[in-house]
Write a protein that holds these residues in place. Sequence first.
Motif, PDB file in Angstrom:
ATOM      1  N   THR A 121       0.857  -1.181   0.000  1.00  0.00           N
ATOM      2  CA  THR A 121       0.000   0.000   0.000  1.00  0.00           C
ATOM      3  C   THR A 121       0.891   1.227   0.000  1.00  0.00           C
ATOM      4  O   THR A 121       1.758   1.369   0.872  1.00  0.00           O
ATOM      5  N   LEU A 122       0.689   2.106  -0.971  1.00  0.00           N
ATOM      6  CA  LEU A 122       1.457   3.337  -1.081  1.00  0.00           C
ATOM      7  C   LEU A 122       0.594   4.512  -0.631  1.00  0.00           C
ATOM      8  O   LEU A 122      -0.557   4.637  -1.060  1.00  0.00           O
ATOM      9  N   GLY A 123       1.152   5.361   0.218  1.00  0.00           N
ATOM     10  CA  GLY A 123       0.453   6.573   0.619  1.00  0.00           C
ATOM     11  C   GLY A 123       0.504   7.620  -0.481  1.00  0.00           C
ATOM     12  O   GLY A 123       0.749   7.309  -1.651  1.00  0.00           O
ATOM     13  N   ASN A 124       0.285   8.861  -0.134  1.00  0.00           N
ATOM     14  CA  ASN A 124       0.323   9.946  -1.108  1.00  0.00           C
ATOM     15  C   ASN A 124       1.749  10.448  -1.305  1.00  0.00           C
ATOM     16  O   ASN A 124       2.576  10.381  -0.401  1.00  0.00           O
ATOM     17  N   ASN A 125       2.027  10.927  -2.520  1.00  0.00           N
ATOM     18  CA  ASN A 125       3.323  11.551  -2.848  1.00  0.00           C
ATOM     19  C   ASN A 125       4.508  10.608  -2.669  1.00  0.00           C
ATOM     20  O   ASN A 125       5.612  11.044  -2.330  1.00  0.00           O
ATOM     21  N   VAL A 126       4.313   9.345  -2.929  1.00  0.00           N
ATOM     22  CA  VAL A 126       5.394   8.369  -2.848  1.00  0.00           C
ATOM     23  C   VAL A 126       6.112   8.302  -4.195  1.00  0.00           C
ATOM     24  O   VAL A 126       5.485   8.348  -5.250  1.00  0.00           O
ATOM     25  N   VAL A 127       7.438   8.195  -4.157  1.00  0.00           N
ATOM     26  CA  VAL A 127       8.243   8.054  -5.368  1.00  0.00           C
ATOM     27  C   VAL A 127       9.047   6.768  -5.259  1.00  0.00           C
ATOM     28  O   VAL A 127       9.742   6.541  -4.269  1.00  0.00           O
ATOM     29  N   ILE A 128       8.956   5.929  -6.298  1.00  0.00           N
ATOM     30  CA  ILE A 128       9.698   4.666  -6.300  1.00  0.00           C
ATOM     31  C   ILE A 128      10.586   4.635  -7.540  1.00  0.00           C
ATOM     32  O   ILE A 128      10.109   4.740  -8.673  1.00  0.00           O
ATOM     33  N   GLY A 129      11.875   4.487  -7.314  1.00  0.00           N
ATOM     34  CA  GLY A 129      12.867   4.584  -8.377  1.00  0.00           C
ATOM     35  C   GLY A 129      12.924   3.358  -9.275  1.00  0.00           C
ATOM     36  O   GLY A 129      12.391   2.289  -8.967  1.00  0.00           O
ATOM     37  N   ALA A 130      13.625   3.527 -10.375  1.00  0.00           N
ATOM     38  CA  ALA A 130      13.709   2.495 -11.415  1.00  0.00           C
ATOM     39  C   ALA A 130      14.246   1.185 -10.865  1.00  0.00           C
ATOM     40  O   ALA A 130      15.241   1.150 -10.140  1.00  0.00           O
TER      41      ALA A 130
END
Length: 273
Positions: A121-130
């Motif tokens: 589960t991802l919250g808001n404004n999450v960034v996941i890199g390549a």
Amino acid sequence: MGMISRIKEDIASIYHRDPAARSTWEILLNYPGMHAIWLHRASHKLWKNEWFLLARVISTFSRWLTGVEIHPGATIGRRFFIDHGMGVVIGETAEIGDDCTLYHGVTLGGTSWNSGKRHPTLGNNVVIGAGAKVLGPILIEDGARVGSNSVVVKTVNKERTVVGIPGREVATQTEQAEETTRRRSEMAKKYGFDAYAVSPDNPDPVANAIGQLMDHMHLMDSKLQDVCHEVQQMGGEVCTDKLPELNIEEFSEDELAAAEKRKKQMDEFDPMI
């Protein structure tokens, strides 16, 4: 919100997060991540209405067309952006909040074959890199960032950055370290230059050595001020001359440039790199 409004919102979010986007037509024609999201909305609606086979067919078509595989059961928030897109996999029970960004090669996967909640589960404004892999029914809290090629199997706290295999939170500067940095900066300015690169967490051994010298100078300066005060109280006249400025312009400029570069790298952290 109507379909047209959602489309406009998606396009605006790409403009906001991708400086390579030059026009609306370019976005409409050349952003497979956006196409995958639009197809997912159709398949997800069918999935919720128990048209499971047709929903999976649309999902498979989307994977063939865009290189992005999103299970119809996944729940996705607003202004979701998949940059580049190729190789992204999002599992059935994954939940994604608003304003999240995923780069190519990201997997939101499961670690169990049992039914029920299996995906992150991802919250808001999450960034996941390549290339990052986020596995299991874990929570990536609001504002968290996951570095490229990291493997995350534990909950990530709010506003933290995670890197490595397994993923570990990057240490944040403590109050004591911040106080040390402030004190060193004040001492440096007093002697005629700014030691921009002498923070306690600096990996440069030369800069760290300078930082220790600044700490020593601060201690000696404090003791000397106390001695001067006592002597003046006794009627003496000492410590009345202004401290000479150090002529180290070249060092100061180099340190300033290095510090600005490091600050820019931290402020503009891009997990894609």
